[in-house]
Scaffold this motif. Sequence first.
Motif, PDB file in Angstrom:
ATOM      1  N   PRO A  71       0.979  -1.405  -0.005  1.00 25.80           N
ATOM      2  CA  PRO A  71      -0.019  -0.132   0.033  1.00 25.80           C
ATOM      3  C   PRO A  71       0.749   1.421   0.125  1.00 25.80           C
ATOM      4  O   PRO A  71       0.409   2.210  -0.419  1.00 25.80           O
ATOM      5  CB  PRO A  71      -0.745   0.010   1.327  1.00 25.80           C
ATOM      6  N   PHE A  72       2.099   1.373   0.534  1.00 19.35           N
ATOM      7  CA  PHE A  72       2.772   2.248   0.664  1.00 19.35           C
ATOM      8  C   PHE A  72       1.839   3.757   1.148  1.00 19.35           C
ATOM      9  O   PHE A  72       1.659   4.909   0.456  1.00 19.35           O
ATOM     10  CB  PHE A  72       3.494   2.762  -0.569  1.00 19.35           C
ATOM     11  N   SER A  73       0.931   3.287   2.214  1.00 23.90           N
ATOM     12  CA  SER A  73      -0.044   4.363   2.592  1.00 23.90           C
ATOM     13  C   SER A  73       0.700   5.481   3.404  1.00 23.90           C
ATOM     14  O   SER A  73       0.203   6.822   3.452  1.00 23.90           O
ATOM     15  CB  SER A  73      -1.040   3.754   3.624  1.00 23.90           C
ATOM     16  N   ASN A  74       2.002   5.254   4.087  1.00 22.15           N
ATOM     17  CA  ASN A  74       2.505   6.306   4.916  1.00 22.15           C
ATOM     18  C   ASN A  74       3.589   7.193   4.137  1.00 22.15           C
ATOM     19  O   ASN A  74       4.945   6.815   4.057  1.00 22.15           O
ATOM     20  CB  ASN A  74       3.358   5.868   6.355  1.00 22.15           C
ATOM     21  N   VAL A  75       3.181   8.134   3.245  1.00 20.97           N
ATOM     22  CA  VAL A  75       3.800   8.911   2.398  1.00 20.97           C
ATOM     23  C   VAL A  75       4.003  10.210   2.779  1.00 20.97           C
ATOM     24  O   VAL A  75       3.002  10.839   2.630  1.00 20.97           O
ATOM     25  CB  VAL A  75       3.426   8.620   0.720  1.00 20.97           C
ATOM     26  N   PRO A  76       5.126  10.882   2.633  1.00 22.64           N
ATOM     27  CA  PRO A  76       5.420  12.335   3.094  1.00 22.64           C
ATOM     28  C   PRO A  76       4.715  13.013   2.237  1.00 22.64           C
ATOM     29  O   PRO A  76       4.729  12.646   0.890  1.00 22.64           O
ATOM     30  CB  PRO A  76       6.961  12.446   3.211  1.00 22.64           C
ATOM     31  N   ASP A  77       3.931  14.146   2.500  1.00 26.84           N
ATOM     32  CA  ASP A  77       3.281  14.893   1.414  1.00 26.84           C
ATOM     33  C   ASP A  77       3.976  15.495   0.283  1.00 26.84           C
ATOM     34  O   ASP A  77       3.748  15.511  -0.941  1.00 26.84           O
ATOM     35  CB  ASP A  77       2.688  15.971   2.307  1.00 26.84           C
ATOM     36  N   GLU A  78       5.473  15.695   0.845  1.00 26.05           N
ATOM     37  CA  GLU A  78       6.170  16.407  -0.172  1.00 26.05           C
ATOM     38  C   GLU A  78       6.632  15.422  -1.205  1.00 26.05           C
ATOM     39  O   GLU A  78       7.255  15.680  -2.567  1.00 26.05           O
ATOM     40  CB  GLU A  78       7.401  16.944   0.396  1.00 26.05           C
ATOM     41  N   LEU A  79       6.452  14.173  -1.060  1.00 23.32           N
ATOM     42  CA  LEU A  79       6.812  12.989  -2.068  1.00 23.32           C
ATOM     43  C   LEU A  79       5.528  12.461  -2.663  1.00 23.32           C
ATOM     44  O   LEU A  79       5.729  11.424  -3.466  1.00 23.32           O
ATOM     45  CB  LEU A  79       7.667  12.149  -1.163  1.00 23.32           C
ATOM     46  N   SER A  80       4.311  12.678  -2.222  1.00 24.50           N
ATOM     47  CA  SER A  80       3.046  12.304  -2.754  1.00 24.50           C
ATOM     48  C   SER A  80       2.545  12.760  -4.108  1.00 24.50           C
ATOM     49  O   SER A  80       2.559  14.031  -4.171  1.00 24.50           O
ATOM     50  CB  SER A  80       2.015  12.366  -1.789  1.00 24.50           C
ATOM     51  N   PHE A  81       2.389  11.712  -5.175  1.00 26.72           N
ATOM     52  CA  PHE A  81       1.820  12.412  -6.308  1.00 26.72           C
ATOM     53  C   PHE A  81       0.488  13.069  -6.102  1.00 26.72           C
ATOM     54  O   PHE A  81      -0.049  14.094  -6.483  1.00 26.72           O
ATOM     55  CB  PHE A  81       1.582  11.073  -7.228  1.00 26.72           C
ATOM     56  N   CYS A  82      -0.444  12.279  -5.209  1.00 29.81           N
ATOM     57  CA  CYS A  82      -1.667  12.831  -5.100  1.00 29.81           C
ATOM     58  C   CYS A  82      -1.500  14.134  -4.475  1.00 29.81           C
ATOM     59  O   CYS A  82      -2.304  14.972  -4.516  1.00 29.81           O
ATOM     60  CB  CYS A  82      -2.661  11.803  -4.047  1.00 29.81           C
ATOM     61  N   ALA A  83      -0.759  14.415  -3.241  1.00 25.15           N
ATOM     62  CA  ALA A  83      -0.689  15.696  -2.593  1.00 25.15           C
ATOM     63  C   ALA A  83      -0.173  16.644  -3.476  1.00 25.15           C
ATOM     64  O   ALA A  83      -0.472  17.823  -3.585  1.00 25.15           O
ATOM     65  CB  ALA A  83       0.252  15.546  -1.304  1.00 25.15           C
ATOM     66  N   TYR A  84       0.557  16.407  -4.445  1.00 25.96           N
ATOM     67  CA  TYR A  84       0.920  17.522  -5.461  1.00 25.96           C
ATOM     68  C   TYR A  84      -0.072  17.794  -6.135  1.00 25.96           C
ATOM     69  O   TYR A  84      -0.227  19.100  -6.523  1.00 25.96           O
ATOM     70  CB  TYR A  84       2.131  16.830  -6.331  1.00 25.96           C
ATOM     71  N   VAL A  85      -0.874  16.949  -6.731  1.00 25.98           N
ATOM     72  CA  VAL A  85      -2.188  17.232  -7.627  1.00 25.98           C
ATOM     73  C   VAL A  85      -3.321  18.042  -6.726  1.00 25.98           C
ATOM     74  O   VAL A  85      -3.791  18.920  -7.199  1.00 25.98           O
ATOM     75  CB  VAL A  85      -2.862  15.873  -8.063  1.00 25.98           C
ATOM     76  N   VAL A 102      11.654  15.405  -7.368  1.00 26.98           N
ATOM     77  CA  VAL A 102      10.921  15.144  -6.399  1.00 26.98           C
ATOM     78  C   VAL A 102      10.523  13.766  -6.070  1.00 26.98           C
ATOM     79  O   VAL A 102      10.635  13.381  -5.043  1.00 26.98           O
ATOM     80  CB  VAL A 102       9.465  16.071  -6.514  1.00 26.98           C
ATOM     81  N   PHE A 103       9.945  13.250  -7.091  1.00 29.95           N
ATOM     82  CA  PHE A 103       9.186  11.912  -6.924  1.00 29.95           C
ATOM     83  C   PHE A 103      10.239  10.604  -6.890  1.00 29.95           C
ATOM     84  O   PHE A 103       9.761   9.464  -6.624  1.00 29.95           O
ATOM     85  CB  PHE A 103       7.848  11.450  -8.032  1.00 29.95           C
ATOM     86  N   ALA A 104      11.528  11.009  -7.279  1.00 23.66           N
ATOM     87  CA  ALA A 104      12.360   9.795  -7.078  1.00 23.66           C
ATOM     88  C   ALA A 104      12.495   9.328  -5.884  1.00 23.66           C
ATOM     89  O   ALA A 104      13.221   8.321  -5.592  1.00 23.66           O
ATOM     90  CB  ALA A 104      13.715  10.409  -7.684  1.00 23.66           C
ATOM     91  N   ASP A 105      12.319  10.157  -4.790  1.00 20.80           N
ATOM     92  CA  ASP A 105      12.298   9.638  -3.417  1.00 20.80           C
ATOM     93  C   ASP A 105      11.180   9.116  -2.840  1.00 20.80           C
ATOM     94  O   ASP A 105      11.081   8.699  -1.793  1.00 20.80           O
ATOM     95  CB  ASP A 105      12.663  10.928  -2.591  1.00 20.80           C
ATOM     96  N   ASN A 106      10.125   9.012  -3.508  1.00 16.61           N
ATOM     97  CA  ASN A 106       8.780   8.551  -3.362  1.00 16.61           C
ATOM     98  C   ASN A 106       9.194   7.073  -2.725  1.00 16.61           C
ATOM     99  O   ASN A 106       9.708   6.351  -3.461  1.00 16.61           O
ATOM    100  CB  ASN A 106       7.975   8.752  -4.233  1.00 16.61           C
ATOM    101  N   PRO A 107       8.672   6.323  -1.640  1.00 22.62           N
ATOM    102  CA  PRO A 107       9.198   5.097  -1.240  1.00 22.62           C
ATOM    103  C   PRO A 107       8.593   3.950  -2.445  1.00 22.62           C
ATOM    104  O   PRO A 107       9.237   3.187  -2.683  1.00 22.62           O
ATOM    105  CB  PRO A 107       8.115   4.826   0.054  1.00 22.62           C
ATOM    106  N   ALA A 108       7.509   4.260  -3.049  1.00 22.71           N
ATOM    107  CA  ALA A 108       7.259   3.291  -4.041  1.00 22.71           C
ATOM    108  C   ALA A 108       8.039   3.202  -5.123  1.00 22.71           C
ATOM    109  O   ALA A 108       8.307   2.223  -6.028  1.00 22.71           O
ATOM    110  CB  ALA A 108       5.691   3.480  -4.502  1.00 22.71           C
ATOM    111  N   VAL A 109       8.595   4.495  -5.548  1.00 26.21           N
ATOM    112  CA  VAL A 109       9.528   4.561  -6.717  1.00 26.21           C
ATOM    113  C   VAL A 109      10.936   4.090  -6.474  1.00 26.21           C
ATOM    114  O   VAL A 109      11.134   3.527  -7.188  1.00 26.21           O
ATOM    115  CB  VAL A 109       9.563   6.377  -7.044  1.00 26.21           C
TER     116      VAL A 109
END
Length: 410
Positions: A71-85, A102-109
């Motif tokens: 799920p990668f549910s606990n994602v910092p807002d600064e790295l979240s695709f959804c938060a950016y939208v 920005v998104f290179a550090d997203n946990p799922a990425v």
Amino acid sequence: MPRVLSPRLAVADPARLSALASYRLGGHAGDADLDAVVAYLARALDAPIAVINLVGPDLQCFPAEIGVGAPFSNVPDELSFCAYVVATREPLEVPDALAHPVFADNPAVAAGAIRSYLGVPLIDADGFVLGSLGVFDDDVRSFPVDGLDVLQIQVRLVRSVLSLRRQVAAHRWDTRLLATQGRVLEAVATGAPLAEVLDLLATAVRELSPDADADQQRLLTDTVDRLTTVATDADGWRRTMTRVARQDALTGLANRGHLLEAGRMALAGGGAVLFVDVDRFKEVNDRGGHAVGDQLLVRLAERLRVHLDDVPGVVVGRLGGDEFAAVLPGLDRQTAEAIGRRLVTALVDEVQVGRRTVRVSASIGLAMAAPGTPFEDVLQDADRAMYAAKDAGRGRLRGAAPAAPSAPAR
């Protein structure tokens, strides 16, 4: 990349979070309608992952998803695709997230679960960005040229489904509250023991609180406080049935039955009737919910009471919904018209509905009654005059044509 205000601030906006909570959406719960949307998106855009994505502070939520896996549910807002939208309120396409600043550090990425993204904001009818509707791939890719169109069509469908469900849920909750109020007042009227009445109220709080949004919770608290005061005034219980039987439960004005009864007596010697209807009330009720609409009616009822307080023998009541009437015994047409124009000015109000300010007014119809005229006839004449005021542009007074004189007896 467009410049973005802080995604953290956008996501944590209290008004947005309150709007999000009102839809009562959580993690994936097997919703057939929403599941069908993400399944269609996965097929139409040939994407292994499709999601309806909601976002709270540092937390992702998927009411419907396909292919998410971990799920990668606990994602910092600064790295979240959804938060950016949410922050930009714009569509977002990322062909290669691993190369993105920005998104290179997203946990799922970073974990290799996703590599590319296409998403659009999910904006509700009040203008709040609840989250996003999007697709992911685990490889670098450009999405079809019509990909955004496909997403925009589906996001409108999701918005319609969610809005309809929220309205239905609010209506059901209001109905339950009114039923509870009726049971409590019936218990008080029949002289039930205080402990029994308080138990009814406690049960209502337990049953209604979990399903209440912020406005409904305030309405529930106010209702329980009011009913508790009535119930605990044991010495005044009987005096209080009489009052409830004649009063409108929401506004405290005369209810329809009492208004009709009192109106017949008050107009026995002639006078006037003002029929008042709130303009744009349906828009307030539909967009803001019943709690906002009820608050508006209470305010306007109080203004009616205050601005008619100096009229001798006046009877003011609520006929139902957003319709009110004032019976002005013994007044001539000129005086009644002056009072009606005063009310037109007094009943202008503004209501905040989401991000919009709705300006409401009142259309008022005036009808005169000769001595002995049936009250119901005068009320109907005033009703027709009110509709003439609406047809003339709302927020104004219109008078019914004077009744034709009776033919002399032969």
